[in-house]
Design a protein around this motif. Structure first.
Motif, PDB file in Angstrom:
ATOM      1  N   LYS A 187      -2.108  53.647  25.773  1.00 20.67           N
ATOM      2  CA  LYS A 187      -1.722  52.248  25.590  1.00 20.67           C
ATOM      3  C   LYS A 187      -1.110  51.838  26.909  1.00 20.67           C
ATOM      4  O   LYS A 187      -0.047  52.301  27.272  1.00 20.67           O
ATOM      5  CB  LYS A 187      -0.658  52.129  24.490  1.00 20.67           C
ATOM      6  CG  LYS A 187      -1.205  52.169  23.081  1.00 20.67           C
ATOM      7  CD  LYS A 187      -0.060  51.881  22.105  1.00 20.67           C
ATOM      8  CE  LYS A 187      -0.417  52.224  20.691  1.00 20.67           C
ATOM      9  NZ  LYS A 187       0.757  52.704  19.930  1.00 20.67           N
ATOM     10  N   ARG A 188      -1.787  51.017  27.642  1.00 21.77           N
ATOM     11  CA  ARG A 188      -1.329  50.566  28.964  1.00 21.77           C
ATOM     12  C   ARG A 188      -0.906  51.748  29.847  1.00 21.77           C
ATOM     13  O   ARG A 188       0.192  51.769  30.383  1.00 21.77           O
ATOM     14  CB  ARG A 188      -0.178  49.581  28.819  1.00 21.77           C
ATOM     15  CG  ARG A 188      -0.694  48.155  28.605  1.00 21.77           C
ATOM     16  CD  ARG A 188       0.431  47.183  28.339  1.00 21.77           C
ATOM     17  NE  ARG A 188       0.621  46.917  26.930  1.00 21.77           N
ATOM     18  CZ  ARG A 188       1.694  47.288  26.230  1.00 21.77           C
ATOM     19  NH1 ARG A 188       2.661  47.953  26.793  1.00 21.77           N
ATOM     20  NH2 ARG A 188       1.781  46.992  24.954  1.00 21.77           N
ATOM     21  N   LEU A 193       5.485  61.531  34.869  1.00 20.74           N
ATOM     22  CA  LEU A 193       4.775  62.807  34.956  1.00 20.74           C
ATOM     23  C   LEU A 193       4.418  63.373  33.591  1.00 20.74           C
ATOM     24  O   LEU A 193       3.408  64.056  33.437  1.00 20.74           O
ATOM     25  CB  LEU A 193       5.623  63.828  35.725  1.00 20.74           C
ATOM     26  CG  LEU A 193       5.576  63.692  37.248  1.00 20.74           C
ATOM     27  CD1 LEU A 193       6.634  64.559  37.904  1.00 20.74           C
ATOM     28  CD2 LEU A 193       4.203  64.067  37.788  1.00 20.74           C
ATOM     29  N   TRP A 194       5.247  63.097  32.587  1.00 19.54           N
ATOM     30  CA  TRP A 194       5.002  63.760  31.301  1.00 19.54           C
ATOM     31  C   TRP A 194       4.469  62.846  30.191  1.00 19.54           C
ATOM     32  O   TRP A 194       4.077  63.310  29.148  1.00 19.54           O
ATOM     33  CB  TRP A 194       6.248  64.504  30.843  1.00 19.54           C
ATOM     34  CG  TRP A 194       6.313  65.859  31.454  1.00 19.54           C
ATOM     35  CD1 TRP A 194       5.724  67.003  30.968  1.00 19.54           C
ATOM     36  CD2 TRP A 194       6.943  66.239  32.683  1.00 19.54           C
ATOM     37  NE1 TRP A 194       5.940  68.043  31.824  1.00 19.54           N
ATOM     38  CE2 TRP A 194       6.690  67.618  32.882  1.00 19.54           C
ATOM     39  CE3 TRP A 194       7.691  65.562  33.639  1.00 19.54           C
ATOM     40  CZ2 TRP A 194       7.157  68.324  33.982  1.00 19.54           C
ATOM     41  CZ3 TRP A 194       8.156  66.259  34.733  1.00 19.54           C
ATOM     42  CH2 TRP A 194       7.894  67.612  34.894  1.00 19.54           C
ATOM     43  N   LYS A 195       4.513  61.536  30.425  1.00 18.92           N
ATOM     44  CA  LYS A 195       4.073  60.650  29.340  1.00 18.92           C
ATOM     45  C   LYS A 195       2.834  59.825  29.687  1.00 18.92           C
ATOM     46  O   LYS A 195       2.242  59.230  28.797  1.00 18.92           O
ATOM     47  CB  LYS A 195       5.207  59.677  28.967  1.00 18.92           C
ATOM     48  CG  LYS A 195       6.467  60.360  28.477  1.00 18.92           C
ATOM     49  CD  LYS A 195       6.294  60.946  27.095  1.00 18.92           C
ATOM     50  CE  LYS A 195       7.561  61.666  26.674  1.00 18.92           C
ATOM     51  NZ  LYS A 195       7.317  62.749  25.736  1.00 18.92           N
ATOM     52  N   THR A 196       2.495  59.744  30.936  1.00 17.04           N
ATOM     53  CA  THR A 196       1.387  58.863  31.285  1.00 17.04           C
ATOM     54  C   THR A 196       0.143  59.654  31.660  1.00 17.04           C
ATOM     55  O   THR A 196       0.202  60.842  31.955  1.00 17.04           O
ATOM     56  CB  THR A 196       1.743  57.951  32.470  1.00 17.04           C
ATOM     57  OG1 THR A 196       1.843  58.758  33.644  1.00 17.04           O
ATOM     58  CG2 THR A 196       3.054  57.225  32.232  1.00 17.04           C
ATOM     59  N   ARG A 197      -0.968  58.931  31.642  1.00 19.13           N
ATOM     60  CA  ARG A 197      -2.237  59.559  31.970  1.00 19.13           C
ATOM     61  C   ARG A 197      -2.242  60.084  33.405  1.00 19.13           C
ATOM     62  O   ARG A 197      -2.621  61.217  33.663  1.00 19.13           O
ATOM     63  CB  ARG A 197      -3.356  58.530  31.810  1.00 19.13           C
ATOM     64  CG  ARG A 197      -4.603  58.936  32.542  1.00 19.13           C
ATOM     65  CD  ARG A 197      -5.845  58.343  31.997  1.00 19.13           C
ATOM     66  NE  ARG A 197      -5.798  56.908  31.798  1.00 19.13           N
ATOM     67  CZ  ARG A 197      -6.704  56.248  31.082  1.00 19.13           C
ATOM     68  NH1 ARG A 197      -7.677  56.889  30.514  1.00 19.13           N
ATOM     69  NH2 ARG A 197      -6.618  54.948  30.952  1.00 19.13           N
ATOM     70  N   VAL A 198      -1.790  59.233  34.324  1.00 19.00           N
ATOM     71  CA  VAL A 198      -1.847  59.651  35.723  1.00 19.00           C
ATOM     72  C   VAL A 198      -0.929  60.848  35.944  1.00 19.00           C
ATOM     73  O   VAL A 198      -1.230  61.750  36.734  1.00 19.00           O
ATOM     74  CB  VAL A 198      -1.517  58.455  36.658  1.00 19.00           C
ATOM     75  CG1 VAL A 198      -0.116  57.979  36.464  1.00 19.00           C
ATOM     76  CG2 VAL A 198      -1.765  58.825  38.097  1.00 19.00           C
TER      77      VAL A 198
END
Ligand SMILES: Nc1ncnc2c1ncn2[C@@H]1O[C@H](COP(=O)(O)OP(=O)(O)OP(=O)(O)O)[C@@H](O)[C@H]1O
Ligand SMILES: [Mg+2]
Lengths: 506, 411
Positions: free
Chosen positions: A108-109, B216-221
């Motif tokens: 989500k975003r 670093l731990w929650k996003t796709r990148v």
């Protein structure tokens, strides 16, 4: 209808080797198509090309009739192709869910939607009966569970074409059965599956058609219903199908390895090896049967010295080695074939001759006093190469450049040529083709006749029964049964391993 | 101890901090000083910790992306020069932005060398550390030496961001401090150092911690950057652009180091001066190890490491001459004794003996001196990280493939 996959004239060269030499392969939509061939025949290379991991030098690929060129796995994934690699491709220090969603994360975003991911994972798990805890870290999983995560990775992406490179090598029969049920279900749903395996019985059981590759060339494509395992073996190597048999007993009364009341605990204080005692005599092969995760790997690690045992003693030829270092144990004549060749067996980026010296680096011919003996190591490695049929252009290539089975042969050769007094062998023929398998069994048998004591662990129950003089069953960290291999078949042994036979006894 | 490891990391570190404060309180009673839990000490510690924190977080991004970055120090140096230059031209925000970009350029250079050309990561990092001071000297000669107050090694003075005090909370903590209740007042007084007269730039630095943890731990990148440090082949096989994410990690790493440099210029020194980074990039790396390659751990590490520095600022001056720093020796002795007990309980005899030995040395040292030597605060971070590595190395879990070369299609 166009076939799902059409490979025409695929050629791939590596320095000194032609891995694929003008290969043609047609896979119809909705079938399970097996690919068989000796170690180093070029199966994995062909699959990596199809998956976009490596570019072909020549040739044309068509997917559902459309000509494609893949420059990265991304392109293949977009076309609905998924691949389970011969060697595990997991990040040990990440959780199952992170490993699974990587590359196609629901977001989500830009923020990963872990709830949605877990829900989808659970759905996939339910549909195919594959259960894993999404929050477990990979390094806490057994190798069989890791294999399951690899398969889930592909299913999670909803691949229409699945490539499975030796997925059963690390599985016990029950798990293989489960996997095959999953594959049949997938096929029912319209998936196309390409499947690589060295166990010909399994190949015949699961596949619709079979393509045999020899030395980089396609030899034949046959319908599974029209051939026997013997025919296949002949197509592959031009030989009869061997079977593991020990022949006359050579067991002596000298105890070579004695483990007494050994207990190993994990970080939480749980006993993974629980008060185990066993003896292996000179000239004896003791088989340890058990489903992965019942303490076998901890047992052998404790004997080799990479795990500290909490209590109990380990003796080699009457000498207590319980507090000796790994090197002292190895120098004392302990040979070791680890269960995961990439993790424990090899330095993938080091040349073969350095890999051959591993574990024996302090002794001739690999070293002379303080110095590494390069010519000695090279010629010794050369000898291993010839004797164990390690297919490689020379002994200076890196271990990474060998096919999986040839890496395994190198490890076996390294341990056997050192003429150990005790051999700890975990899945010694894992990934080795049927022809070479017979050679390895012969080597072990010969060494046994000369007094080698072997502790054998294997997921291949035929191998375990065929080679062992005695079989013990390990269940929940304990030795729960001692069996005579002459009087047991894989089916009964399997029921001991799952604990079913034990409950019946009680 | 499993209840402890099951706590969320912020709770663990807070608990550790509370226990630490307790030890400090006791020790300062025994040693007859009150500087250990003084507000001024906390303030100095916090200000000194920010460059270490930012460099450490820089190291975090880079190593998580699989690239060891010894060049943090050099990138920080670039940050000092560009920070001063930006601040002279456009004020503090300009300094912050220019420092960030200057450091990021250093990161880009490191990425080009190591990711695209496969240069050994250590060699490239050392190269940047040699290159940066030479480059900034050259630039100073061109830009600063003509200006009033500037020279080849120095810029004119620049202004920082200015300070703020959290209203209400600061007064409240002050009231509790003045009650003089054992430990409670000490905690309140020390904590007041974190809410009174804090620089805005310090706040920005602190906010990078949760931001980095989240990114670093929650996003796709973030996940894709981390796979580069754990198993790039696995990432590659799932279609992740490994080169791209490695570049990103290393460039962010440089940017944060540059921020650290800008902080030194704007908030600590008030000008650019050659050699003013004082090896903080390396201490940042130490904080990264101490903090087990986690954002909040890096924060804890940089606070712990800058505590001796902060203390020395209030301890070595006209009124005081190292009495409080001497008391730190007793703190270390107690901490090591704690390690000894813990090692003994978890069955590591060798570790226990070693810790006991070190504890005894620290204790004897403490008893044998009246005032500590002035070099002691500077060596403490390194000694601390050695101790941590010695006793906790098996629990540390850095990225698996950091430092190893990676090339596409070689699996
Ligand atoms: N990266 C590489 N560099 C050099 N040679 C390679 C490389 N990868 C594979 N080869 C060579 O290509 C040939 C085919 O290897 P491949 O891995 O495809 O065999 P395979 O059929 O999968 O065998 P196995 O059953 O043992 O897994 C082998 O001779 C191998 O040494
Ligand atoms: Mg293969």
């Amino acid at each position: 209808m166009a076939p799902a996959i059409e490979l025409i004239g695929i050629t791939k060269r590596f320095p000194g080797v032609i891995a694929n030499d003008n290969i043609n392969l047609t896979v119809a939509e909705g079938e399970i198509h097996a690919i068989c061939g000796e170690n180093g025949a070029g199966k994995s290379t062909l699959m990596k090309i199809l998956y976009g991991m490596q570019p072909a030098d020549e040739g044309v690929m068509r997917v559902f009739g459309e000509e494609v060129t893949f420059s990265s796995p991304n392109d293949a994934i977009e076309r609905g192709i998924g691949m389970v690699h011969q060697h595990l491709m997991l990040a040990d220090q990440m959780s199952v869910i992170e490993n699974v969603i990587l590359g196609s994360e629901p977001t989500k975003r830009g923020v990963i939607d872990f709830d949605a991911a877990k829900a989808h994972l659970a759905e996939v798990g339910r549909a195919y009966g594959l259960t894993v805890d999404p929050d477990d870290y990979i390094d806490t999983l057994e190798i069989g569970e890791r294999q399951r995560v690899e398969i889930i990775k592909v299913l999670y992406r909803g691949a229409k074409i699945l490539i499975l490179d030796e997925p059963t090598a690390v599985l016990v029969p029950q798990e293989v059965e489960e996997l095959f049920n999953n594959l049949r279900e997938l096929k029912q749903d319209g998936a196309t599956i390409i499947f690589i395996d060295h166990k010909l019985q399994e190949v015949l059981e699961i596949s619709d058609s079979i393509t045999v590759i020899r030395r980089g060339k396609t030899v034949a494509t046959v319908a599974a219903s029209e051939v026997t395992a013997g025919d296949l073996a002949e197509l592959m190597v031009g030989e009869e199908l061997p079977s593991p048999e020990t022949g006359a007993s050579t067991v002596t009364t000298d105890v070579a390895l004695a483990v007494t009341d050994l207990t190993v605990r994990d970080d939480d204080g749980r006993a993974i090896v629980d008060n185990v005692s066993l003896q292996v005599h000179r000239g004896e092969i003791l088989g340890v049967a058990g489903i992965e995760g019942n303490g076998q790997s901890e047992l052998i690690n404790a004997i080799v010295g990479t795990y500290a045992a909490e209590t109990g003693s380990i003796e080699m030829a009457g000498r207590d080695i319980g507090s000796a270092s790994v090197r002292e144990r190895r120098e004392g004549g302990l040979g070791y074939v680890p269960q995961d060749r990439h993790r424990e067996g090899l330095l993938l980026d080091a040349p073969l001759w350095e890999n051959a010296a591993l574990g024996h680096q302090t002794a001739a011919p690999y070293s002379k006093g303080f110095w590494v003996d390069r010519p000695g190591s090279r010629s010794q490695t050369q000898q291993i190469r010839e004797e164990f049929d390690v297919r490689t252009p020379n002994v200076d290539v890196s271990a990474r450049a060998l096919s999986g089975g040839n890496q395994q042969k190198l490890i076996i050769g390294r341990e056997m040529t050192a003429e150990p007094a005790v051999l700890i062998a975990a899945h010694p023929t894992r990934g080795i083709d049927v022809g070479a398998q017979a050679d390895v069994w012969n080597q072990i048998r010969q060494a046994r006749a000369n007094g080698l004591a072997t502790l054998l662990i294997s997921a291949d129950l035929d191998e375990l029964i065929g080679l062992s003089d005695t079989i013990v069953v390990m269940y929940h960290g304990r030795l729960v049964a001692t069996l005579d291999p002459a009087e047991i078949d894989p089916r009964t042994l399997g029921s001991y391993m799952t604990g079913a036979a034990l409950k019946g006894d009680a | 101890m499993s209840w402890f490891t099951n706590l969320p990391s912020w709770a663990r570190w807070s608990l550790a901090a509370a226990v630490g404060m307790f030890v400090l309180t006791v020790v300062q009673r025994v040693s007859g000083t009150d500087l250990l839990t003084e507000e001024g000490t906390a303030q100095a510690m916090l200000r000194w910790s920010i460059p270490i924190l930012l460099a450490g977080l820089g190291g975090l991004y880079s190593e998580r992306a699989g690239i060891v970055n010894i060049g943090l120090e050099g990138m920080m140096i670039l940050g000092t020069w560009f920070g001063a230059w930006g601040a002279l031209n456009w004020g503090p925000w300009g300094g912050l932005a220019a420092g960030l970009v200057g450091g990021a350029l250093g990161g880009l250079l490191h990425a080009v060398a190591t990711v695209s050309f496969g240069v050994d990561q250590i060699i490239s990092g050392v190269g940047i550390n040699i290159l940066a001071p030479a480059l900034t000297r050259f630039l100073s000669e061109r830009v600063f030496s003509g200006e009033a107050g500037g020279s080849v090694s120095q810029s004119p003075r620049v202004d920082g961001f200015g300070n703020f005090t959290v209203p209400g909370l600061a007064d409240f903590l002050g009231t509790i401090r003045d009650q003089e209740i054992f430990w409670i007042s000490d905690v309140a007084g020390f904590s007041r150092g974190f809410v009174a007269e804090m620089s805005w730039f310090t706040l920005i630095g602190l906010l990078t911690v949760p931001l980095s943890g989240w990114l670093l731990w929650k996003t796709r990148v973030g996940l894709r950057m981390r796979i580069c440090g754990e198993n790039p082949n696995a990432g590659e096989s799932l279609g992740v652009n490994i080169y791209g994410h490695k570049y990103l990690g290393v460039i962010i790493s440089g940017g944060l180091s540059g921020l650290a440099g800008a902080f030194i210029v704007l908030e600590l020194a008030g000008l650019y001066r050659g050699g003013q980074t004082l090896g903080r990039g390396f201490i940042g790396l130490a904080a990264l190890v101490f903090g087990n390659w986690r954002a909040i751990g890096v924060l804890a590490g940089s606070l712990v490491f800058s505590y001796p520095f902060g203390l020395s600022l209030v301890d070595f001056n006209a009124e005081s001459s190292g009495g409080a720093t001497r008391a730190l020796l007793l703190v270390i002795a107690i901490a090591l004794a704690g390690v000894m007990v813990w090692a003994q309980r978890s069955g590591k005899r060798g570790d226990a003996i070693l810790a006991g030995l070190f504890a005894a040395i620290a204790l004897v040292w403490y008893l044998g001196t009246e005032t500590a030597a002035a070099w002691l605060p500077n060596t403490m971070p390194y000694a601390l990280v050695l101790i941590v590595l010695l006793f906790a190395s098996q629990r540390l879990r850095g990225p698996r493939t950091a430092g190893l070369p990676y090339r596409r299609g070689e699996t």
